[in-house]
Design a protein around this motif. Structure first.
Motif: not given
Lengths: 231, 492
Positions: B394, B397-399, B401-404, B407-408, B410-412, B415
């Motif tokens: 991922f 995909l993270r990049a 989506l520009r995930m912070t 967020a990375w 906590r969300l990925v 989990p």
């Protein structure tokens, strides 16, 4: 407008060179033999692969050194375009809130609209694993719509779909791209895809990504390298 | 990095203190030789006995096999002191074995001393060696068994072509890992060893600090132990793959060998011996401990509270460390912690704290800290492959989506890593709960943990109360492990 100036990308079997301009709003198919560097080209534009030389400009601004997350580019990969443990709505929401925060009512509305546009309204709470391959592709396209970036790169995201579904997806890509006014580069193995969808063709072969040629022209008088590859 | 300074700081303190104080008595040399000798015997017996047991597990199918394989992993989270109580109940002065020996007119055996130390080490490490060998057995491609069957290989040819290469590949590594574990094992030596003839270096450090209050000598011994364990640790790292600590994946492979009556009987006998060697002492703890539960007093409950706090603190600390270290480099770094004995670390921290505070007042935090450090290699072993898979799947995909970062995480990250995190957390909590190491150096009567309390009750010859406390400790350790592991599995 995407401007590749004398770029050289490192590959396993030597460099891949490219030097051309992609006009704004063009939809291009990237064709060529396996291993020639089609995905490599997209990866370099998206910033996932370092370059030896050259510069990349997007709408006049240089992005050569920008990390992937700062490039005005959205990309769909062959697989793993959605987080499998997050719902469809949550996956799409990340396009609007990259910090993973709660969506404003406005943003939630946008997500719902994007889902409706790709024919997935009511699928908000589904996990990607419960969707068919085509539905997953549509959800990913809905996210591209929400990302609303001027360049869309598609690295064979629909390769695993059947012919009918693929035609449907290409229609949807066209719709999304037109709506955003975006430039599209799509890697494909299938010349049919190019005929159906693309304004022009970029041939990647022999360590070279050739400048785009209008689709009709390309197939009327195919270059030698392409003939060798199609057989 | 904090981890490096935490590991090296105390060691530097020890070395500085030891510098110039080169006085090593003959007793210390004896401890050195005894340490090597008992580790050699323990590792040797564990591996040699594991060979027929692992083979029996690999080629037999029977009801309860899965449970038994799982139980082979249990000693890893079993508090040493609990096992010692169980072993004493079986092999001790008034134990089952001696009762049998007396009735048939044979002399009694003594569980204290070299026998006892080796016995306990084999108890803990036979399952580990078995798991390592069993995993290798199960990794043999099914085609090879089919080929062997179609060639009609006899037992001897089968052994030569399939089993012997496997043993040669796995056994040296298993031996080396167990050797290192036994070099630095403290609680076993503390409870079953002792006396001038059965003192390990670790135990000598403890005695120098606790009874003689000779910090200089303790420091010299600590340097000795450090050198010993580091050399052995490096060797072990070279020859082993450190398999067998994680969740064993059990695969069923059709086999055609070993169908003779004799082979069946042989395997059955080994399985029965291994199972009873492991299960009877545990059963004894439960049997002896149940009446002892009524004897638990306020001190024991307070100690249990301390232990729970230490265990939870260690787990939080260990997992917090594991986040940034879940990479190849981090794992190598933390492996150093396996070789560095907790006693050496504890002694170093003691020396560092002494000028500023009363070290005894820091007993519980220091214990928690050292336990977290000790569990870290295992936690990383479990987390690293999964963390790398998440990254590989991922990161792009993270990049895009520009995930912070938040967020990375906590969300990925969290989990996706829930299962290994739960497992690693459970392991850490259970290890910390049952640890009897540094706490013995630091503790005063007000700040004991449950394992130390069990040891004190034993020392006061209150065997029934000790068994009760041991049962409580066993229950708490297993419960902690179960809760964490379960939490990781519960599907969101």
């Amino acid at each position: 407008m995407l401007d590749l100036r004398d770029i050289k990308i490192a590959m396993d079997g030597g460099d891949l060179a490219a030097n051309f301009v992609v006009p704004a709003r063009q939809k291009l198919a990237v064709l060529g033999p396996s291993g020639a560097g089609k995905s490599t080209l997209l990866d370099a534009i998206a910033g996932f692969r370092p370059m030896h030389a050259g510069t990349i400009l997007c709408d006049g601004a240089e992005i050569t050194q920008s990390p992937p997350e700062q490039r005005p580019v959205s990309i769909l990969f062959q697989d793993a375009n959605l987080f499998p443990h997050l719902t469809v709505a949550r996956n799409l929401g990340l396009a609007l809130r990259p910090d993973g925060g709660r969506l404003s009512p406005d943003a939630a509305q946008q997500v719902a609209e994007a889902l409706t546009r790709v024919g997935l309204s009511g699928y908000d709470d589904r996990k990607p694993g419960t969707l068919s391959g085509g539905q997953q592709g549509r959800a990913a396209l809905a996210r591209v719509l929400l990302q609303a970036r001027p360049v869309i790169l598609l690295d064979e995201p629909f390769a695993a779909l059947g012919p009918a579904l693929k035609v449907e997806m290409l229609g949807l890509v066209t719709e999304v791209a037109d709506r955003l006014g975006a430039t599209v580069l799509m890697v494909t193995h299938d010349p049919e895809d190019a005929r159906r969808f693309a304004d022009g063709v970029i041939l990647v072969a022999d360590g070279q990504a050739h400048p785009p040629q209008p689709t009709q022209e390309f197939f009327d008088d195919p270059p030698r390298a392409f003939v060798d590859y199609v057989g | 990095m904090a981890l490096v300074s935490l590991t090296l700081g105390p060691i530097v303190a020890v070395v500085l203190r030891a510098g110039g104080l080169g006085a090593i008595g003959p007793g210390d040399w004896h401890a050195f030789r005894f340490t090597l000798f008992q580790a050699l015997l323990s590792a040797g017996f564990s591996v040699i006995l594991a060979i027929p047991v692992a083979r029996a597990f690999a080629r037999r199918r029977f009801a309860g096999r899965g449970v038994l394989v799982t139980l082979m992993g249990a000693p890893f989270i079993l508090p040493v002191i609990v096992a010692v109580i169980g072993l004493i109940a079986v092999f001790g002065q008034n134990g089952v074995v001696n009762a049998i020996l007396t009735t048939v007119g044979l002399p009694k055996i003594d569980v204290y001393g070299l026998h006892g130390v080796v016995l306990a080490h084999v108890f803990f490490n036979l399952p580990l060696a078995t798991r390592m060998l069993l995993q290798a057995h199960l990794a043999i491609p099914a085609e090879r068994f089919r080929l062997a069957a179609s060639l009609g290989l006899g037992p001897w040819a089968f052994f030569r072509t399939i089993e012997w290469p496997l043993i040669r590949r796995i056994a040296p590594g298993a031996f080396a890992v167990i050797f290192v574990i036994c070099l630095t094992s403290f609680a076993v030596a503390l409870t079953l060893g002792g006396g001038p003839r059965a003192t390990t270096v670790e135990l000598a450090i403890y005695q120098a600090m606790r009874f003689d209050f000779d910090l200089g000598r303790a420091a010299v011994l600590a340097v000795m132990q450090l050198a010993l364990a580091l050399i052995a640790g490096i060797v072990a790292l070279k020859v082993s793959h450190m398999d067998g600590f994680g969740v064993g994946r059990d695969r069923q492979v059709a086999r055609w060998d070993g169908r003779s009556l004799w082979a069946r009987g042989w395997d059955a006998a080994w399985l029965a011996i291994a199972a009873s060697f492991l299960l009877v002492p545990l059963g004894a703890v439960i049997l002896k401990g149940a009446p002892g539960l009524a004897l638990l007093n306020a001190d024991t409950y307070r100690a249990a509270g301390h232990s729970l706090a230490v265990a939870l603190g260690s787990t939080a600390l260990c997992l917090a460390w594991a986040f940034p270290l879940a990479s190849k480099r981090g794992e190598l770094l933390s492996l150093a912690a396996i070789a560095i004995s907790p006693l050496v670390l504890g002694a170093g921290i003691f020396l560092m704290l002494r000028p500023y505070v009363n070290p005894f007042s820091m007993a519980l935090p220091v214990t928690g800290l050292v336990n977290a450090l000790m569990a870290l290699p295992f936690a990383l072993r479990i987390l690293r492959p999964e963390a790398e898979a998440v990254e590989a799947d991922f990161a792009r995909l993270r990049a895009t989506l520009r995930m912070t970062r938040g967020a990375w995480l906590r969300l990925v990250w969290l989990p996706r890593l829930r299962r290994p995190l739960g497992f690693a957390g459970g392991l850490t909590a259970a290890l910390a709960m049952g640890d009897l190491g540094v706490i013995a150096l630091f503790a005063d009567p007000d700040r004991t943990t449950l394992p130390l309390q069990v040891y004190r009750l034993m020392g006061a010859y209150q065997m029934e109360a000790a068994a009760g406390a041991a049962l409580l400790l066993l229950g708490l350790s297993l419960a902690l492990f179960w809760l964490f592991d379960r939490g990781g599995r519960a599907d969101a």
